[in-house]
Design a protein around this motif. Structure first.
Motif, short mmCIF file in Angstrom:
data_model
loop_
_atom_site.label_atom_id
_atom_site.label_comp_id
_atom_site.label_asym_id
_atom_site.label_seq_id
_atom_site.Cartn_x
_atom_site.Cartn_y
_atom_site.Cartn_z
N VAL A 29 0.93 -1.21 -0.01
CA VAL A 29 0.07 0.11 0.02
C VAL A 29 1.03 1.15 -0.04
O VAL A 29 2.18 1.08 0.42
N ASP A 31 1.85 4.52 1.53
CA ASP A 31 1.77 5.39 2.65
C ASP A 31 2.35 6.72 2.44
O ASP A 31 3.49 6.77 2.41
N HIS A 43 -3.18 5.04 3.24
CA HIS A 43 -3.62 3.90 2.25
C HIS A 43 -4.18 4.94 0.84
O HIS A 43 -5.30 4.79 0.66
N SER A 46 -2.99 0.95 -3.81
CA SER A 46 -2.13 -0.35 -3.65
C SER A 46 -0.80 0.12 -4.64
O SER A 46 -0.75 1.03 -5.40
N LYS A 90 0.52 -4.42 4.66
CA LYS A 90 -0.21 -4.13 6.02
C LYS A 90 -0.26 -5.48 6.77
O LYS A 90 -0.60 -5.61 8.08
N TYR A 153 -5.12 -3.99 -2.07
CA TYR A 153 -5.71 -3.96 -0.60
C TYR A 153 -6.86 -2.98 -0.78
O TYR A 153 -7.10 -1.77 -0.91
N TYR A 155 -9.88 -0.64 0.76
CA TYR A 155 -9.72 0.16 1.83
C TYR A 155 -10.37 -0.58 3.11
O TYR A 155 -11.33 -1.17 2.93
N GLY A 187 -9.44 1.05 -3.31
CA GLY A 187 -8.29 0.80 -2.81
C GLY A 187 -7.35 0.14 -3.27
O GLY A 187 -6.08 -0.07 -3.12
#
Length: 234
Positions: A29, A31, A43, A46, A90, A153, A155, A187
């Motif tokens: 993800v 960041d 997030h 991805s 994650k 990923y 959300y 996400g």
């Protein structure tokens, strides 16, 4: 008897520890942290690592910038507002890669939807952990009906999903078209799309539900733009 049970428990815990720490992360993800923390996003989308011509890059979708930007960002540029961009697991938070230079930063390219060539391609500052998968590009052309997969990923999810679909063909912009199960994939933008052998064929980009045909259509960005970016920076 007690010693036997204790030994069994120790072995079990050791296996659990090993499995957790030995797991390889196929998808990460984004960041994103800015100098002004009110714009931070843990997030934003991805991402994945991709090796090409002997060098490893971190990749995500260009439209992720709509979720990782300051109010003043109007183009494909951070305008010196970015503090750090990390690509993180994650599942195994210790698996992290720090982004370096954004290769396709362009102060003349307006941030708009849908973006042309929906890739952000970063150099990375350090060698990635062995527990992070580094993808490689597929060389053979895709075949109609071929089974493909994408990962990402969603959300608020602590684990990635892996979705199977079939290759339909190409869009007018030469991106891929996949028939995938109906679902909520917000996400997952920027995640990898790969074939049954694990070779990368695209990047999770746009998707919509076709009411007329009653099916979910995914339109991953092809790898052509990625290769163009890297080749132009060599």
């Amino acid at each position: 008897m007690k010693n036997s049970k204790r030994c069994t428990l120790i072995i079990y815990l050791s296996l659990v520890f090993f499995n957790v720490h030995a797991q390889k992360d196929t998808v990460l993800v984004c960041d994103v942290k800015f100098k002004n923390p009110k714009f931070n996003n843990k997030h934003a989308g991805s991402a994945f690592l991709l090796n090409y011509k002997g060098k490893t890059f971190a990749c995500t979708a260009k439209h992720v910038l709509f979720f990782a930007k300051t109010d003043s960002m109007k183009t494909i540029s951070f305008n010196n507002s970015l503090k750090s961009w990390s690509f993180t697991s994650k599942v195994n938070p210790e698996n992290k890669v720090i982004a370096g230079k954004l290769l396709n930063e362009n102060t003349n390219e307006i941030l708009t939807m849908p973006p042309k060539g929906d890739w952000l391609v970063f150099e990375i500052k350090s060698k990635p952990s062995k527990n992070i998968v580094v993808h490689k590009l597929r060389k053979a052309p895709l075949r109609g009906g071929e089974q493909l997969y994408f990962m990402g990923y969603p959300y608020k999810s602590s684990k990635p999903i892996k979705v199977k679909g079939s290759f339909i063909g190409f869009t007018k912009d030469k991106n891929l078209k996949l028939n995938v199960p109906k679902g909520i994939y917000n996400g997952c933008s920027g995640g990898p799309v790969f074939d049954e052998e694990g070779k990368l064929v695209g990047l999770v980009s746009m998707g919509y539900f076709n009411n007329k045909e009653n099916k979910m259509i995914f339109e991953p960005a092809s790898t052509d733009y990625f290769k163009q970016i890297v080749n132009n920076n060599n």
